[in-house]
Scaffold this active site. Structure first.
Site, PDB file in Angstrom:
ATOM      1  N   GLU A 251      33.613 -49.008  11.662  1.00 38.31           N
ATOM      2  CA  GLU A 251      34.460 -47.961  12.219  1.00 38.31           C
ATOM      3  C   GLU A 251      35.185 -48.347  13.499  1.00 38.31           C
ATOM      4  O   GLU A 251      36.063 -47.636  13.928  1.00 38.31           O
ATOM      5  CB  GLU A 251      33.700 -46.646  12.414  1.00 38.31           C
ATOM      6  CG  GLU A 251      32.516 -46.678  13.355  1.00 38.31           C
ATOM      7  CD  GLU A 251      31.258 -47.113  12.649  1.00 38.31           C
ATOM      8  OE1 GLU A 251      31.102 -48.340  12.494  1.00 38.31           O
ATOM      9  OE2 GLU A 251      30.428 -46.265  12.282  1.00 38.31           O
TER      10      GLU A 251
ATOM     11  N   ASP B 168      28.069 -47.106  11.193  1.00 34.21           N
ATOM     12  CA  ASP B 168      26.840 -46.931  11.980  1.00 34.21           C
ATOM     13  C   ASP B 168      25.671 -46.376  11.157  1.00 34.21           C
ATOM     14  O   ASP B 168      25.876 -45.625  10.206  1.00 34.21           O
ATOM     15  CB  ASP B 168      27.104 -45.997  13.172  1.00 34.21           C
ATOM     16  CG  ASP B 168      27.895 -46.703  14.268  1.00 34.21           C
ATOM     17  OD1 ASP B 168      27.973 -47.944  14.224  1.00 34.21           O
ATOM     18  OD2 ASP B 168      28.424 -46.017  15.156  1.00 34.21           O
TER      19      ASP B 168
ATOM     20  N   ASP C 253      23.596 -43.953  10.907  1.00 33.96           N
ATOM     21  CA  ASP C 253      23.086 -42.580  10.975  1.00 33.96           C
ATOM     22  C   ASP C 253      23.966 -41.679  10.107  1.00 33.96           C
ATOM     23  O   ASP C 253      24.821 -42.167   9.374  1.00 33.96           O
ATOM     24  CB  ASP C 253      23.007 -42.080  12.422  1.00 33.96           C
ATOM     25  CG  ASP C 253      24.345 -42.144  13.138  1.00 33.96           C
ATOM     26  OD1 ASP C 253      25.379 -42.384  12.472  1.00 33.96           O
ATOM     27  OD2 ASP C 253      24.366 -41.953  14.361  1.00 33.96           O
TER      28      ASP C 253
ATOM     29  N   GLU D 203      26.387 -39.623  10.756  1.00 28.94           N
ATOM     30  CA  GLU D 203      27.812 -39.708  11.037  1.00 28.94           C
ATOM     31  C   GLU D 203      28.394 -40.959  10.358  1.00 28.94           C
ATOM     32  O   GLU D 203      29.446 -40.899   9.732  1.00 28.94           O
ATOM     33  CB  GLU D 203      28.011 -39.771  12.559  1.00 28.94           C
ATOM     34  CG  GLU D 203      29.346 -39.252  13.044  1.00 28.94           C
ATOM     35  CD  GLU D 203      29.537 -37.754  12.815  1.00 28.94           C
ATOM     36  OE1 GLU D 203      28.539 -37.002  12.846  1.00 28.94           O
ATOM     37  OE2 GLU D 203      30.681 -37.349  12.578  1.00 28.94           O
TER      38      GLU D 203
ATOM     39  N   TYR E 166      21.261 -49.772  18.370  1.00 33.65           N
ATOM     40  CA  TYR E 166      22.023 -48.533  18.211  1.00 33.65           C
ATOM     41  C   TYR E 166      21.572 -47.478  19.215  1.00 33.65           C
ATOM     42  O   TYR E 166      20.378 -47.268  19.420  1.00 33.65           O
ATOM     43  CB  TYR E 166      21.859 -48.014  16.779  1.00 33.65           C
ATOM     44  CG  TYR E 166      22.862 -46.944  16.427  1.00 33.65           C
ATOM     45  CD1 TYR E 166      24.209 -47.146  16.671  1.00 33.65           C
ATOM     46  CD2 TYR E 166      22.454 -45.741  15.855  1.00 33.65           C
ATOM     47  CE1 TYR E 166      25.135 -46.171  16.354  1.00 33.65           C
ATOM     48  CE2 TYR E 166      23.380 -44.764  15.528  1.00 33.65           C
ATOM     49  CZ  TYR E 166      24.718 -44.983  15.781  1.00 33.65           C
ATOM     50  OH  TYR E 166      25.629 -44.015  15.470  1.00 33.65           O
TER      51      TYR E 166
ATOM     52  N   ARG F 128      22.124 -44.141  19.391  1.00 33.71           N
ATOM     53  CA  ARG F 128      21.789 -42.755  19.047  1.00 33.71           C
ATOM     54  C   ARG F 128      20.460 -42.754  18.303  1.00 33.71           C
ATOM     55  O   ARG F 128      20.402 -43.063  17.121  1.00 33.71           O
ATOM     56  CB  ARG F 128      22.874 -42.129  18.171  1.00 33.71           C
ATOM     57  CG  ARG F 128      24.158 -41.948  18.911  1.00 33.71           C
ATOM     58  CD  ARG F 128      25.120 -41.033  18.200  1.00 33.71           C
ATOM     59  NE  ARG F 128      26.398 -41.094  18.894  1.00 33.71           N
ATOM     60  CZ  ARG F 128      27.390 -41.883  18.534  1.00 33.71           C
ATOM     61  NH1 ARG F 128      27.284 -42.641  17.475  1.00 33.71           N
ATOM     62  NH2 ARG F 128      28.502 -41.903  19.231  1.00 33.71           N
TER      63      ARG F 128
ATOM     64  N   HIS G 197      15.774 -46.123  13.492  1.00 37.74           N
ATOM     65  CA  HIS G 197      14.360 -46.179  13.808  1.00 37.74           C
ATOM     66  C   HIS G 197      13.960 -47.216  14.841  1.00 37.74           C
ATOM     67  O   HIS G 197      12.971 -47.879  14.707  1.00 37.74           O
ATOM     68  CB  HIS G 197      13.482 -46.254  12.561  1.00 37.74           C
ATOM     69  CG  HIS G 197      14.021 -47.114  11.481  1.00 37.74           C
ATOM     70  ND1 HIS G 197      14.010 -46.731  10.176  1.00 37.74           N
ATOM     71  CD2 HIS G 197      14.603 -48.316  11.515  1.00 37.74           C
ATOM     72  CE1 HIS G 197      14.554 -47.672   9.444  1.00 37.74           C
ATOM     73  NE2 HIS G 197      14.923 -48.640  10.220  1.00 37.74           N
TER      74      HIS G 197
END
Ligand code: ZN
Ligand code: ZN
Ligand code: ZN
Ligand code: ZN
Length: 723
Positions: free
Chosen positions: A7, A81, A83, A85, A281, A283, A326
């Protein structure tokens, strides 16, 4: 050729370095589709809450480029990414570009190993994950649209409400009401300066803080009239354990308190570090550190601090929701003690490095010494003990890696029990109990996490939204609700208390998690929520009154036009007093009762739309805005206000502009009048003097440091530390 899609352009650059030859890497540059602005077209509620997406403006080119490349590609790999999103972006790319059987890969760090390993284990797009994201999007749109519509009708046009922003605003307002209701109490702190037998000086403080001046004076009298001795010395060893590695929430909190960064700024810096492959990551609510990273951490600790500093620990998160990422936020390469392109990237990276390393280090050991003294008198101990607690670090442990966590050390001179003390001086200081303090951004993130409102991906957005909406302003570090925020929150609390409650909001988050885990159905979840909710909105739309009157004004303020009584009302800029006979009479006063000049046409035309420009009085003084507000958002300072903002100090950078006062998202600051051509800015008002050490502008400081250099790298920036 294989096509790999991510992205962001930075991610593209990092990954291209690892994949040689057969791969073409392209960026979608964020979302390529979204719900249309118009609500009618956005969601087909009756058909089962089906969203209708549109290609976002300006993304047509990206879509057609991906389509073309995909035709030539042997394989298309979606590497957005890791997750919900990211899963949603991958799905949108697949749908919009008509990809047949794209592969989906995920990695939590953009390193050569992680990327190559991920390519070996592709999967299909996870329908549950992307549905959970869709459910959140649809839910937020429906709630935001319906509640905002009601607030436009009942409070004022142009305001907004939202599923998660409104509970956050309520939390701030609840604290504000506690502060308003707070009644301060007096108390006295009594401290004495003593001389020991060795002629050392020591300050002891009364262990009780009397609430009564008579009692205070009684203690002072007895303290002065009698000899003193040490009655007890107690030593104890305590330890301080390191904190767990960073999650999104603790990263935001620590960056806010240590570096002064807002949560959204922290997230955008962290994103850049992540995209360069420097950290995992960002988030996440996991405290896990991977098996591959742990030996690296242990090795670094042994090498840099020594064997006795290593103490492997396992942290388990209390968050019951299994969010997708995780791992905790950690560096990908521990040999890099410093990394990042900019100053702020370097600072945040250092914070993450120190936190991760220190989390696997030994406890710090502290020696605490409590010395208590009292008067020697016939009646024995008729006043409370006076004492001091000293603290010395015996072994620094994890504090060696996280020096900023080091507390103040208090050294205590050598003393013995029974030793006589000579009182040199004793004083009492009258104080008042303080109301609970307002939330800082960091404090609010902590509170949201504690109440299980929001998720790692949303904390920063929630806090930014309530400020962008004008419901909360940041003053210094604290979040202060505005009059508008107060009125909107009160309206929602009175009419939708259930929907903006902690328990309801947390429950919705759990349901979204269950959709992600495949344990709950999308359509049923939305229907169960929306059917009663939309009914409630319709009922409240009929039964609630429009809020035009926020109460009677103080009787001493009469209408300046007709002399009649006045009422409190809400304007765009806050509360004010209006003639009760409005609209027949337009008399008005400011909320403090002083005379308000009404809106005045300036005679100029709006440079943006050609409408009439109008001067008004606002919270921060006079300003000029367009008569076509809210359609046209043009706004500028009034000439009078502009004159007040001038400092008379010339810009040292472009030598043409003048330094003027401005109000930004972080409060007042001082910058060049030639902005945006010249970007020179400093934090405080320049005094007009030049620093003798480095030649930068001097600026106003604090009570203790009246003047300091504006150049952060100059020793004169912290003159109290140079002595
Ligand atoms: Zn009037
Ligand atoms: Zn205009
Ligand atoms: Zn300048
Ligand atoms: Zn200087």
């Amino acid at each position: 050729m294989n096509l790999l899609i991510v992205e962001s352009p930075t991610k593209t650059k990092t990954i291209s370095k690892y994949l040689k030859g057969d791969y073409v890497v392209r960026a979608s540059v964020g979302h390529i589709r979204d719900l249309p602005k118009s609500n009618k077209k956005a969601i087909d509620i009756a058909g089962g809450f089906i969203p209708h997406y549109e290609i976002s403006k300006g993304k047509e080119k990206v879509v057609s480029e991906i389509k073309d490349l995909a035709k030539k590609a042997k394989e298309v790999i979606l590497a957005t990414d890791p997750d919900r999103e990211g899963e949603a972006i991958a799905w949108h790319i697949k749908e919009a570009c008509g990809l047949k059987k794209p592969k989906r890969i995920v990695f939590y760090e953009i390193t050569e190993n992680a990327v190559k390993e991920a390519i070996k284990h592709p999967r299909n797009i996870d329908e549950n994950l992307r549905r959970a994201q869709e459910a959140r999007r649809v839910l937020d749109r429906l709630v935001g649209y319906d509640l905002s519509g009601l607030i436009w009708k009942k409070v004022r046009y142009g305001l907004s409400a939202g599923r998660v922003q409104s509970p956050a605003l309520r939390i701030i307002m609840e604290r504000e009401r506690e502060i308003r209701a707070f009644i301060p109490e007096n108390y006295w702190v009594i401290s004495g300066e003593f001389e020991t037998e060795n002629k050392d000086k020591i300050i002891l403080t009364c262990e009780e803080e009397p609430k009564d001046e008579k009692e205070t004076n009684h203690i002072l009298e007895l303290a002065r009239a009698n000899p003193w001795k040490i009655i007890e010395i107690k030593q104890s060893e305590t330890k301080r354990s390191p904190r767990a590695p960073f999650t999104t929430s603790t990263l935001q909190q620590t960056a806010s308190s240590r570096l002064g960064y807002s949560p959204s700024r922290t997230m955008s810096i962290a994103q850049k570090l992540y995209e360069q492959g420097l950290i995992t990551y960002m988030r996440t609510d996991s405290l896990n550190v991977s098996k591959e990273a742990l030996p690296q951490i242990y090795g670094t600790i042994e090498k840099q601090y020594g064997k006795e500093y290593l103490f492997p620990r396992i942290y388990t998160s209390k968050s019951k929701s299994a969010q997708e990422a995780h791992e905790a936020v950690r560096p990908t390469n521990f040999n890099l003690k410093s990394a990042g392109h900019t100053d702020e990237q370097k600072k945040l990276y250092k914070l993450i490095w120190e936190r991760t390393i220190s989390s696997q280090m030994a406890d710090a050991k502290l020696l605490k010494t409590k010395v208590s003294a009292n008067i020697i008198s016939e009646q024995q101990a008729i006043i409370p003990n006076f004492s001091i607690i000293g603290s010395i670090t015996v072994f620094d442990g994890w504090l060696a890696a996280d020096k900023a966590a080091h507390g103040e050390e208090t050294q205590i001179p050598k003393l013995s029990e029974g030793e006589k003390l000579k009182l040199l001086n004793i004083e009492s200081q009258g104080k008042q109990t303080e109301p609970p303090s307002r939330y800082t951004e960091a404090g609010l993130v902590k509170e949201l996490e504690k109440r299980e409102i929001g998720r790692p991906s949303t904390y920063a957005t929630i806090i930014k939204t309530i400020q962008d909406r004008g419901y909360v302003i940041k003053e210094g570090k604290t979040l202060l609700p505005t009059d508008t925020g107060d009125v909107v929150s009160t309206f929602l609390e009175n009419n939708f208390s259930q929907y903006i409650s902690d328990s309801f909001t947390a429950e919705m988050e759990n349901k979204l998690d269950e959709i992600a885990e495949g344990k709950r159905k999308y359509e049923k979840m939305l229907k169960d929520f929306y059917t009663p909710f939309s009914k409630e909105v319709k009922v409240k739309s009929k039964t609630t009154e429009k809020i035009t009157n926020l109460g009677e004004a103080d009787e001493k303020y009469k209408c300046p036009v007709c002399g009649g009584p006045m009422i409190i009302k809400l304007a765009r800029t806050g509360k004010f007093l209006s003639c009760a006979k409005f609209p027949e009479c337009t008399g008005a006063r400011k909320i403090d009762g002083s005379i308000m000049e009404g809106p005045k046409e300036t005679g100029e035309l709006c440079p943006q739309c050609g409408g009439k420009l109008i001067e008004r009085e606002g919270r921060f003084g006079k300003f000029i805005s367009c008569a076509n507000y809210p359609k046209c958002k043009f706004i500028k300072q009034s000439t009078e206000q502009e004159a007040k903002a001038k400092t008379g100090v010339n810009c040292p950078e472009c030598k043409k502009g003048e330094i003027v006062e401005r109000r930004g998202r972080f409060g007042l600051f001082y910058s060049c009048s030639n902005y945006p051509e010249c970007k020179f800015a400093i934090k405080a008002k320049p005094t007009g003097k030049i620093c003798k050490l480095c030649g930068s502008l001097m600026m106003e400081g604090t009570k203790t440091i009246p003047e300091r250099c504006s150049n952060k790298a100059c020793p004169n920036h912290n003159p109290h530390k140079t002595k």
